[in-house]
Design an enzyme around this catalytic site. Structure first.
Site, PDB file in Angstrom:
ATOM      1  N   ASN A   1      -3.061   8.132   0.605  1.00  0.00           N
ATOM      2  CA  ASN A   1      -2.921   8.813  -0.679  1.00  0.00           C
ATOM      3  C   ASN A   1      -3.918   9.952  -0.813  1.00  0.00           C
ATOM      4  O   ASN A   1      -5.101   9.822  -0.497  1.00  0.00           O
ATOM      5  CB  ASN A   1      -3.103   7.810  -1.826  1.00  0.00           C
ATOM      6  CG  ASN A   1      -2.727   8.412  -3.158  1.00  0.00           C
ATOM      7  OD1 ASN A   1      -3.484   9.172  -3.752  1.00  0.00           O
ATOM      8  ND2 ASN A   1      -1.540   8.073  -3.633  1.00  0.00           N
TER       9      ASN A   1
ATOM     10  N   PRO B   1       0.824  -1.220   0.000  1.00  0.00           N
ATOM     11  CA  PRO B   1       0.000   0.000   0.000  1.00  0.00           C
ATOM     12  C   PRO B   1       0.854   1.264   0.000  1.00  0.00           C
ATOM     13  O   PRO B   1       2.007   1.255   0.445  1.00  0.00           O
ATOM     14  CB  PRO B   1      -0.806  -0.122   1.300  1.00  0.00           C
ATOM     15  CG  PRO B   1       0.021  -1.001   2.185  1.00  0.00           C
ATOM     16  CD  PRO B   1       0.715  -1.970   1.269  1.00  0.00           C
ATOM     17  N   ASP B   2       0.253   2.343  -0.473  1.00  0.00           N
ATOM     18  CA  ASP B   2       0.957   3.623  -0.548  1.00  0.00           C
ATOM     19  C   ASP B   2       0.855   4.354   0.795  1.00  0.00           C
ATOM     20  O   ASP B   2       0.200   5.372   0.924  1.00  0.00           O
ATOM     21  CB  ASP B   2       0.339   4.473  -1.674  1.00  0.00           C
ATOM     22  CG  ASP B   2       1.051   5.813  -1.848  1.00  0.00           C
ATOM     23  OD1 ASP B   2       2.247   5.895  -1.508  1.00  0.00           O
ATOM     24  OD2 ASP B   2       0.396   6.772  -2.307  1.00  0.00           O
ATOM     25  N   ASN B   3       1.516   3.787   1.805  1.00  0.00           N
ATOM     26  CA  ASN B   3       1.485   4.398   3.147  1.00  0.00           C
ATOM     27  C   ASN B   3       2.866   4.390   3.792  1.00  0.00           C
ATOM     28  O   ASN B   3       3.002   4.277   5.009  1.00  0.00           O
ATOM     29  CB  ASN B   3       0.463   3.679   4.034  1.00  0.00           C
ATOM     30  CG  ASN B   3       0.797   2.212   4.230  1.00  0.00           C
ATOM     31  OD1 ASN B   3       1.835   1.727   3.772  1.00  0.00           O
ATOM     32  ND2 ASN B   3      -0.078   1.477   4.901  1.00  0.00           N
TER      33      ASN B   3
END
Length: 281
Positions: A119, A55-57
């Site tokens: 995001n 994930p984009d975290n």
């Protein structure tokens, strides 16, 4: 820095691998007797995460991303802008800056959100909050005091409009960040048209100490570069388009092979073996 001073608008595109970098460098078109190409590369945290199935975290740490940049720079010559999310812990930021500058990266973008990253293009941003102007200005000052060369640019990314705050809030932050040493401002929006961005740009460019403005038109993608320039935008980043274009192409090939139980039917739609072997000169 030279591109900003010499071009009417600087065109930047996401680069997620060394091969992508080579393709970007080799891609030029001639239109109405003018040559067009991409001027710089965007090292996106979103695409770096997606490529690794994460994930984009900020699950993908900076060290992993820096190794990828090193490989990209082995085969490319264009400047790289690094998507630094919120810069991480303030105590670690100087080491990130030193590593980026040593690699030859041209700029870092840090955003004024705090906490676990979500995001900016997600609809619900209620778990996100912004740093105070004071705290984020401190991050900018740390980058400025750490960098060796003024050619390594500090870009402050303002998330006020993403979080539903006013243009006034975004302007107040922009002025404070410039005073703290930001070399450019990235103003972000998830609206489906650029009106919000243009309103900010019109006001910001009247400011005595205004700096180059950067936009990422992922959601308002109909806007032309000529419109951006007319409204005072200096840098445009196409932030994730190459990864997004590769996914459906690979998915179609996977389905075709399964459906036909052979690869022959896909051959005319993909690069030839001979060409891929000879791609790297």
């Amino acid at each position: 820095k030279r591109l900003i001073n010499s071009k009417y608008i600087v065109r930047v595109i996401e680069c997620h691998s060394p091969l992508t970098g080579i393709m970007i460098e080799e891609t030029k078109i001639l239109k109405e007797n003018k040559s067009y190409e991409f001027d710089a590369l965007w090292s996106s945290s979103l695409t770096d995460s997606a490529l690794r199935g994460k994930p984009d975290n900020q699950t993908v740490d900076y060290s992993t991303r820096l190794n990828w940049i090193s490989e990209i720079m082995d085969v490319t010559n264009k400047p790289i802008i690094f998507d630094g999310d919120n810069g991480g812990r303030i105590e670690h930021l100087p080491f990130l800056v030193k590593s980026l500058e040593r690699l030859g990266v041209s700029a870092i973008v840090i955003e004024d959100k705090k906490g676990l990253k979500k995001n900016s293009l997600f609809k619900k941003q209620n778990i996100n909050s912004q740093e105070s102007i004071k705290n984020f200005s401190k991050k900018i000052k740390i980058v400025k005091s750490t960098r060796i060369s003024n050619n390594f640019l500090i870009v402050a990314r303002i998330e006020s409009l993403i979080l539903g705050k006013s243009n006034t809030d975004a302007m107040n932050r922009a002025k404070a960040y410039v005073k703290s040493g930001a070399d450019a401002i990235l103003i972000h929006s998830k609206e489906n048209n650029p009106k919000q961005i243009f309103k900010f740009a019109k006001e910001f460019n009247k400011y005595t100490y205004s700096k180059p403005l950067i936009v990422v038109p992922s959601t308002y993608s109909k806007v032309k570069e000529t419109e951006l320039k007319k409204n005072g935008i200096k840098i445009v980043i196409y932030a994730n388009h190459l990864l997004r274009s590769s996914y459906p192409a690979m998915q179609n090939t996977l389905k075709e092979i399964l459906h036909n139980q052979r690869s022959f039917d896909s051959e005319k739609k993909i690069i030839s073996i001979k060409k891929i072997i000879n791609l790297i000169k």
